[in-house]
Design a protein around this motif. Structure first.
Motif, PDB file in Angstrom:
ATOM      1  N   LEU A 142       0.809  -1.224   0.000  1.00 31.10           N
ATOM      2  CA  LEU A 142       0.000   0.000   0.000  1.00 31.10           C
ATOM      3  C   LEU A 142       0.841   1.273   0.000  1.00 31.10           C
ATOM      4  O   LEU A 142       0.390   2.310  -0.477  1.00 31.10           O
ATOM      5  N   MET A 143       2.034   1.203   0.544  1.00 26.33           N
ATOM      6  CA  MET A 143       2.862   2.398   0.713  1.00 26.33           C
ATOM      7  C   MET A 143       3.186   3.051  -0.628  1.00 26.33           C
ATOM      8  O   MET A 143       3.760   2.442  -1.512  1.00 26.33           O
ATOM      9  N   ASN A 144       2.777   4.312  -0.758  1.00 24.20           N
ATOM     10  CA  ASN A 144       3.125   5.058  -1.970  1.00 24.20           C
ATOM     11  C   ASN A 144       3.855   6.356  -1.627  1.00 24.20           C
ATOM     12  O   ASN A 144       4.126   7.172  -2.490  1.00 24.20           O
ATOM     13  N   GLN A 145       4.120   6.521  -0.343  1.00 26.81           N
ATOM     14  CA  GLN A 145       4.885   7.682   0.116  1.00 26.81           C
ATOM     15  C   GLN A 145       5.658   7.248   1.359  1.00 26.81           C
ATOM     16  O   GLN A 145       5.128   6.531   2.200  1.00 26.81           O
ATOM     17  N   PRO A 146       6.916   7.623   1.463  1.00 29.35           N
ATOM     18  CA  PRO A 146       7.739   7.135   2.579  1.00 29.35           C
ATOM     19  C   PRO A 146       7.345   7.760   3.925  1.00 29.35           C
ATOM     20  O   PRO A 146       7.261   8.975   4.054  1.00 29.35           O
ATOM     21  N   HIS A 147       7.038   6.935   4.892  1.00 28.78           N
ATOM     22  CA  HIS A 147       6.842   7.356   6.281  1.00 28.78           C
ATOM     23  C   HIS A 147       7.002   6.126   7.163  1.00 28.78           C
ATOM     24  O   HIS A 147       6.961   4.992   6.687  1.00 28.78           O
ATOM     25  N   SER A 148       7.199   6.363   8.451  1.00 28.96           N
ATOM     26  CA  SER A 148       7.533   5.265   9.361  1.00 28.96           C
ATOM     27  C   SER A 148       6.352   4.742  10.168  1.00 28.96           C
ATOM     28  O   SER A 148       6.505   3.776  10.920  1.00 28.96           O
ATOM     29  N   LYS A 149       5.165   5.362  10.019  1.00 30.17           N
ATOM     30  CA  LYS A 149       4.030   4.962  10.840  1.00 30.17           C
ATOM     31  C   LYS A 149       3.600   3.530  10.544  1.00 30.17           C
ATOM     32  O   LYS A 149       3.623   3.081   9.394  1.00 30.17           O
TER      33      LYS A 149
END
Length: 298
Positions: free
Chosen positions: A202-209
């Motif tokens: 699902l990740m399409n933008q980098p973040h650590s959550k």
């Protein structure tokens, strides 16, 4: 010396945010409460903070009761203004006696709402599935129930906060107090499957959550509430679910099954045991209802 209200408010907000580490929701509520109080002072013809007296404090609280504000809301507004005037006393030597003399209204004796074990089992079973949304939702529900963490704590979790080798989650609670909460194998399996099969695709933008929405962005508290209510509808259960119900359920089920109060206090991150003791009333009520329904001569 005349104290400028807005400047004093800005200084106070910066103080509770940066020095006192108040939660962002508390900061926002305190700011709204103080603006509301400033409007009251304006209506009373009080322009200077130095002129605020005990009479104004009493009139303000009376107005809140007349507006039929909830007791918890009134108590919070009193706390906001007390803290503000305490700050003014510290910074500007302003007399803060007006609000310090006020008593908080007694709390309404409402017991926390929680799920019975069979209700929670139904909620889990009716939401199982192999699709992306179901796997994400079950992992979220499992972790909330397994740990009793607040929704703000859940949405703040990063992937690194979850130790899957020890089955422990690192939680940053109110006042930035850190605690570690264990979780069981059901939550472990759900989280592992969610991370492997859902989060990365699902990740399409980098973040650590840890938890993401269906577009791959960071999941918000509002998003969690929406998800839980959709799960409730899917299980054909009536009423409204809110994240804190799972926190209440976590504590109640632990106590019903023999956990001691101090342990539950530590797991919940309560600074005072009195905050945890409300759940003993819940368990006593549960025992009484069970007795009345089961005993032949009850």
């Amino acid at each position: 010396m005349e104290i400028q209200k807005i400047q004093a408010l800005n200084d106070f907000i910066a103080y509770i945010k940066l020095e006192k580490n108040y939660a962002s929701s508390t900061v926002l509520n305190y700011e709204k409460d103080l603006y509301y109080f400033f409007e009251f002072l304006k209506q009373e013809g009080v322009e200077d903070l130095e002129r605020v007296a005990y009479l104004h404090a009493r009139l303000y609280v009376t107005q809140l009761y007349d507006e039929q504000k909830a007791r918890a809301t009134i108590s919070r507004k009193i706390s906001a203004i007390r803290s503000f005037f305490r700050f003014l006393n510290k910074e500007y030597q302003l007399d803060d006696a007006a609000f310090q003399a006020l008593y908080h209204p007694k709390k309404e004796s409402r017991l926390p709402r929680f799920f019975y074990e069979e209700e929670l089992t139904n909620l889990f079973e009716r939401n199982e599935g192999d699709d992306v949304k179901s796997l994400r939702n079950i992992a979220l529900l499992e972790l909330l129930y397994a740990t009793g963490i607040r929704v703000s704590e859940l949405t703040s979790l990063t992937v690194k906060d979850v130790d899957l080798s020890l089955d422990i989650v690192r939680v940053m609670g109110k006042g930035r107090k850190e605690r570690y909460v264990p979780f069981g194998h059901y939550a472990h399996e759900a989280i592992v499957r969610y991370i492997n099969e859902v989060r990365t695709p699902l990740m399409n933008q980098p973040h650590s959550k840890l938890f993401v929405n269906m577009r791959g962005g960071e999941l918000t508290s509002r998003g969690v509430r929406y998800i839980l209510n959709e799960m409730l509808k899917k299980a054909e259960m009536h009423g409204v679910i809110y994240p804190h119900m799972l926190r209440h359920t976590f504590a109640t089920h632990l106590l019903n099954n023999g956990a001691d109060l101090r342990t539950v206090q530590e797991l919940l991150g309560h600074s005072s045991l009195s905050s945890t003791q409300i759940y003993t009333h819940v368990t006593k009520e549960h025992l009484r209802n069970t007795y009345m329904n089961a005993h032949p001569r009850a």
